[in-house]
Enzyme design. Sequence first.
Site, PDB file in Angstrom:
ATOM      1  CG  HIS A 123     -11.709  66.945  19.222  1.00 24.08           C
ATOM      2  ND1 HIS A 123     -12.561  66.638  18.189  1.00 24.08           N
ATOM      3  CD2 HIS A 123     -11.470  65.768  19.861  1.00 24.08           C
ATOM      4  CE1 HIS A 123     -12.852  65.345  18.202  1.00 24.08           C
ATOM      5  NE2 HIS A 123     -12.204  64.797  19.207  1.00 24.08           N
ATOM      6  CE  LYS A 144     -21.718  76.989  13.680  1.00 22.35           C
ATOM      7  NZ  LYS A 144     -21.061  75.762  13.269  1.00 22.35           N
ATOM      8  NE  ARG A 145     -18.273  74.467  22.042  1.00 24.79           N
ATOM      9  CZ  ARG A 145     -17.106  75.112  22.081  1.00 24.79           C
ATOM     10  NH1 ARG A 145     -16.875  76.014  23.007  1.00 24.79           N
ATOM     11  NH2 ARG A 145     -16.155  74.840  21.195  1.00 24.79           N
ATOM     12  CE  LYS A 186     -18.032  76.424  17.952  1.00 25.51           C
ATOM     13  NZ  LYS A 186     -17.756  75.170  17.234  1.00 25.51           N
ATOM     14  CB  THR A 210     -19.970  67.126  13.172  1.00 23.25           C
ATOM     15  OG1 THR A 210     -20.371  67.638  14.445  1.00 23.25           O
ATOM     16  CG2 THR A 210     -18.635  66.410  13.303  1.00 23.25           C
ATOM     17  CE  LYS A 242     -24.247  66.258  13.541  1.00 26.93           C
ATOM     18  NZ  LYS A 242     -24.154  66.864  14.881  1.00 26.93           N
TER      19      LYS A 242
END
Length: 777
Positions: free
Chosen positions: A334, A510-511, A516, A618, A622
């Site tokens: 991952h 998101k985290r 990010k 992911t 969505k």
Amino acid sequence: MSYNCMNILRWTEAKLKYTYDVSLREANAQELHEALGEAVMMAISDNWNHAKHTRMPARKAYYISAEYLIGRLVYSNLYNLGILDEMKQLFAQRGVDLAILEEVEDAALGNGGLGRLAACFLDSAASTDIPLSGYGLRYRFGLFKQSFDANGSQKENADDWAKFGDPWSYRRYNHTVKVQFPDHTVLAVPYDVPVIGYGTQNIGTLRLWQCEAEEELDFNAFNDQDYLRALTQKNKAEDITRVLYPNDSTWEGKRLRIKQQYVLSSASLQDMLRVYKTTHGTDMSHFADFYCVQLNDTHPAMSIPELIRLLMAEGLDFEQSFAVAQKTFSYTNHTVMGEALEKWNLDLLRSVVPEIVDIILRIDEKLKREHPELFIVRDNTAHMANLSVYVGTYVNGVAEIHSQILKDDVFHQWYQAFPERFQNKTNGVTPRRWMGLCNPELTQLIKYRIGGDFLKDLDKLNNLKPMIDDDLVRQFNTVKRQKKEQLCETIYKREGVKLNPDFLFDVQVKRLHEYKRQLLNALSIVDIYFRLKDGSLQDFQPTVYLFGAKSAPGYARAKAIIRYINRIAHMINNDPDMYDKMKVVFVQNYNCSYAEEIIPAADISEQISPAGTEASGTGNMKLMLNGAVTLGTLDGANVEIVKEAGMENNYIFGATVEQINAARDSYYARGIYDTNPRLHRAIDTLVDGTVPTDDDQRELYHALLDGTHWHKADHYFLLLDYESYLEAKLCANQDYGDKLAFGRKCMMNIASGAKFSSDRTIRQYAEEIWHIEPTQF
């Protein structure tokens, strides 16, 4: 089998009466949830029992994961059973609104995408009749609850998710196993959670292990009034599954993490071996003919030496046990980041699981005899990702670009040695929860247009494409505004911020991690703010910039980014000039249930990690399926999203993997800062007092421009991508001015989303990795 909703209602009323001495109308959310959950569990028990005990002449798959972000189960379970609307009506007839259950806690047994993916996979396997069971840990406290103080700082509180009970699991004490450590033995007690398939009678199982002591109380110590010693064994055992991802910055913290991973691995394998013996006898050499195991990242990698240890205890020799293990396991990677590929110091590992270290060393010796250029153990350190690649049938990445990076870079030597093992399995999301349940208005609109139920066959979405006309887009825009109104109401209730549903909703949820690049988003917002203030930016569509993210408790730089964004939000939201132009909101305690409200309301999906860092994502899927355009780099699954939906229907910016690699050695962040006055001004707000400044924000500033002793300046290339990002962001903002044209882009994304169903992903795992067939029940 259909379910009698009236019986479920009666059982709920009976449970409330006899357990809580309240009527249906008098029950609070927690009492109603407990009673309704138990009633549903009674209703499904025959089907669940049948599904679990149907003889499986062929192979069965097991998914071992340290995380399952299953969220709130009550609505999704009723939805998958096909009875949610009927139950809502029955309760409403008795004066009870099932919306009260929105007060119930999420089961946050996961940290982010990896854990939510695991939950989606189990849902898809149950819904497509694929024989897959899950194993995990039943953490007493899940991911922490997040709040913000007056300074905008993240505060963490324990997430006691089951304090009012857990009606969605059964304790199966008769299947308890013992897990031994040098200094104590713990009981791993299983709790079984049903995974209810949609449109099928099949019900899968997620088995979660909870650690308990063999003897909870040392009675002699208690009698001697040594109360701490009396509870030592109880606390020692329960600490293992007390908290998801305990802080591992110390030796003892690392030992606890290893214990967690070993309990997960050993208990799950012991459970499989028990069932195998009952079904197939004591000849363990055929174990892999009937059982295959998917390792979800390296957290359960200790399963490999543990299976070899268990098989040797059953009479196989090392080579035989190794051969069985290699046919049993496959490994999903991952991450491409070296720091996230688990490595354990052997002395540390030996202090917790000495027999496992001995087996790892034997595996390493075998590898080096066959392939001297490869290693599992180096510098007294066990590399768990290498172990997982070597002792397994397949290794897969989770997006096309990610899988290619694994072959070209992360595992290049391994790919040269074992090219047949490497595959790609692009992630997906379950359309039941992430369309049907969270966006019933959009689901009904699509069903009306294409006919029938598409939630088990997302390929039907392709039929929408020729139907996308102005009338359909107007209907879609009406639905989108409904979802925004609903979200505005929730945010006002939870955050105290009033939002205008007519604004553009630009969302990054998101985290919180530096890669990010929430900081890139924040800097662009500051830049836009200044330009709106001085009048240099015209024709700007009023926008809500919405963030949701949790930072790991010990991650100081990520927490500084949260604090900075909250301070920006305070500045902008309190500026009367911005009232009709811009709002910034960082929602507190972003979780699965919050996502179910935010995602359907989003217009723009920010997926802005530097190319080559996000394995897949992911959340991007969505958001796409709910009609948001992607503002993103060519990273992770973004590449496949724009391939499916068209570059013209999304907003792609930034350097590619190849361009970043080419620029890496000569990259000079301060040079960009010095030559871009708008960016210069935005970055300076970290330190110049425009918003309240602190030492951690100053450290962020210097990390961007000067680097640190372990990283060059701007390690994640925010400044390199900045102008391209801002241009794409403002382009999307301008395009929103034409609601029909923008809505058409959104609809094209929805119509192109078939590939991103986890049903497709799980079928590929079943066919190409596990080699198993769906089983009809």
